[in-house]
Write a protein that holds these residues in place. Structure first.
Motif, short mmCIF file in Angstrom:
data_model
loop_
_atom_site.label_atom_id
_atom_site.label_comp_id
_atom_site.label_asym_id
_atom_site.label_seq_id
_atom_site.Cartn_x
_atom_site.Cartn_y
_atom_site.Cartn_z
N MET A 147 44.43 42.82 46.67
CA MET A 147 43.78 43.01 47.97
C MET A 147 42.28 43.26 47.81
O MET A 147 41.47 42.78 48.62
CB MET A 147 44.43 44.19 48.71
CG MET A 147 45.90 43.98 49.05
SD MET A 147 46.16 42.59 50.20
CE MET A 147 45.47 43.27 51.70
N SER A 148 41.90 43.97 46.74
CA SER A 148 40.48 44.21 46.51
C SER A 148 39.74 42.92 46.17
O SER A 148 38.60 42.69 46.63
CB SER A 148 40.31 45.22 45.36
OG SER A 148 40.93 46.45 45.69
N ILE A 149 40.39 42.07 45.37
CA ILE A 149 39.77 40.79 45.01
C ILE A 149 39.61 39.91 46.25
O ILE A 149 38.56 39.25 46.43
CB ILE A 149 40.62 40.08 43.94
CG1 ILE A 149 40.50 40.84 42.61
CG2 ILE A 149 40.18 38.63 43.76
CD1 ILE A 149 41.46 40.35 41.54
N ILE A 150 40.63 39.91 47.11
CA ILE A 150 40.53 39.13 48.35
C ILE A 150 39.39 39.66 49.21
O ILE A 150 38.58 38.88 49.77
CB ILE A 150 41.86 39.18 49.13
CG1 ILE A 150 42.95 38.44 48.36
CG2 ILE A 150 41.69 38.58 50.53
CD1 ILE A 150 44.33 38.57 48.97
N ALA A 151 39.31 41.00 49.31
CA ALA A 151 38.23 41.58 50.12
C ALA A 151 36.87 41.22 49.55
O ALA A 151 35.92 40.90 50.31
CB ALA A 151 38.40 43.10 50.16
N VAL A 154 36.12 37.57 50.36
CA VAL A 154 35.76 37.41 51.78
C VAL A 154 34.34 37.87 52.00
O VAL A 154 33.56 37.25 52.75
CB VAL A 154 36.75 38.20 52.67
CG1 VAL A 154 36.22 38.28 54.10
CG2 VAL A 154 38.12 37.55 52.64
N ALA A 155 33.97 38.98 51.34
CA ALA A 155 32.60 39.48 51.49
C ALA A 155 31.59 38.46 50.99
O ALA A 155 30.49 38.31 51.56
CB ALA A 155 32.44 40.80 50.74
N ASN A 156 31.94 37.70 49.95
CA ASN A 156 31.03 36.68 49.42
C ASN A 156 30.83 35.53 50.39
O ASN A 156 29.81 34.85 50.33
CB ASN A 156 31.57 36.13 48.09
CG ASN A 156 31.43 37.15 46.96
OD1 ASN A 156 30.60 38.05 47.04
ND2 ASN A 156 32.25 37.00 45.92
#
Length: 418
Positions: A147-151, A154-156
């Motif tokens: 989930m942190s990697i997805i977040a 998405v931020a990128n």
């Protein structure tokens, strides 16, 4: 009987060791499968390859080889499973970052099907440890990291929260991560239930093994199932067997002599009791108390108790002669046998509960054992036992005595002895 118990325990331990080895082998084969998937994904995958891919595959291959080596040399090491389950989780996070964290969430950077296989293969690997804690550690690290990697991805992209939620690529990655989380939860529940069941089964096995040392097989089944354990009144036959002169012998005997004598004596008595369908209630130093009629009452309780006592007269005398012939200390035994009504069952006592038989019948049987010495006999039975047993006249030649004074008891008893 102890030899039988030892062989039974050896078979159980052998079976347990075999199951453990199979789990260890299965765990290592799953890691090999994960490496194979990573290599296949690297060779035939469509994403852009980089030194990171090579480093990841090479590093995890080294971890797999190390886990194989440790499993072969130290399969029971407590640190082995937690360490390599953590290594699996770290490898998954690196793979997820490699696929989804190094660029925008599109088909070129999304998790590929072979990579997804690795995630679930290693979840199964954590489950094979049969320890719910390992499943929790592995799945928590992977899920939170995913989930942190997805977040971060998405931020990128610069997408807002609401825009990200309706983005097809984000939805796909979130769906995969949530699917993993739900699957991990289901695996945790299954592993925990299995562990609880296995613990209960092991406790039942040990309880049955302990009971089997003192009870006949039919009685063990009832006790192990929790039947007929409540304290209640019932007709029973109680037998006391005691070694004469043991206290004086123990004052000068060495530990090895005491251990050998008591072990042999208890083995002979308890084996005879179980053969005749009775139960060893307790060991009292150099004495043994046995009961016939609880927790499984039968019409022939008195007959079986009498047959057991008569058999023990011969067996204990033969044992004494064998010990003398071998140059070891040998003592004679006295046996008292009485029938009557007793309170029998489990006596609750705080942190310690005892399966026992209580009442005058127990006291009388113990006193009759003491009377055996004063009348010059090995076995003394009460008139109540004689009346209850149908085979009293067929087992041996009895001598009778009327109105014998019993120490500690007001009323005298009619007895028979041999």
């Amino acid at each position: 009987m102890p030899n039988h118990s030892a062989r039974h325990s050896a078979r159980v331990h052998t079976a347990d060791d075999g199951c453990f080895r199979m789990r260890v082998i299965g765990s290592e084969l799953l890691r090999v499968a994960a490496v194979a998937v990573l290599v296949g994904n690297f060779v035939i995958g469509t994403y852009q390859r980089s030194p990171v891919h090579t480093a990841l595959i090479g590093g995890y291959l080294a971890v797999t080889l190390l886990s194989l080596f440790v499993a072969a040399r130290r399969p029971n090491a407590e640190w082995r499973q937690p360490l390599f389950v953590l290594a699996d989780a770290v490898a998954i996070l690196l793979m997820l970052f490699m696929h989804a964290g190094q660029g925008p969430l599109d088909h070129g950077h999304a998790l590929t099907p072979p990579g997804l296989v690795v995630v679930f293969v290693l979840l199964i690997n954590a489950a094979l440890t049969s320890d719910a804690r390992h499943v929790v550690r592995f799945s928590s690290i992977v899920f939170v990291g995913w989930m942190s990697i997805i977040a971060a991805a998405v931020a990128n992209t610069g997408l807002g929260f609401s825009e990200a939620l309706i983005d097809a690529e984000v939805q796909r990655e979130l769906g995969l991560a949530l699917s993993f989380g739900v699957t991990a939860l289901a695996v945790y529940v299954i592993v925990r239930e299995y562990a609880e069941t296995a613990t209960a089964a092991e406790a039942a096995r040990r309880r049955g093994s302990n009971l089997a040392r003192f009870f006949s097989p039919t009685v063990v089944d009832q006790l192990a199932g929790g039947e007929n354990l409540q304290l209640q009144r019932r007709k029973v036959a109680v037998m006391f067997v005691d070694l004469r002169g043991f206290t004086s012998f123990a004052e000068s005997a060495v530990a090895g002599q005491l251990r050998h004598m008591l072990s042999e004596f208890r083995d002979i008595v308890s084996a005879a009791v179980v053969r005749h369908g009775g139960a060893v209630d307790k060991f009292l130093g150099d004495g043994v108390m046995a009961v016939f009629g609880h927790p499984a009452p039968r019409a022939d309780d008195a007959d079986r108790a009498l047959a057991c006592a008569v058999e023990l007269v011969g067996e204990l005398e033969q044992w004494r002669k064998r010990e003398e012939a071998a140059g070891r200390p040998a003592l004679r035994a006295g046996i008292g046998l009485h029938a009557g009504t007793a309170m029998a069952g489990v006596l609750e006592a705080g942190c310690h509960s005892e399966y026992t038989v209580l009442g005058d019948v127990v006291n009388v049987a113990q006193r009759l054992q003491a009377v055996s010495m004063s009348v010059g006999a090995t076995l003394v039975v009460s008139e109540e036992l004689k009346s209850a047993a149908k085979t009293i006249g067929t087992l041996t030649a009895w001598r009778n005595a009327k109105a014998v004074t019993i120490p500690g008891r007001k009323l005298p008893l009619d007895i028979a002895y041999v």
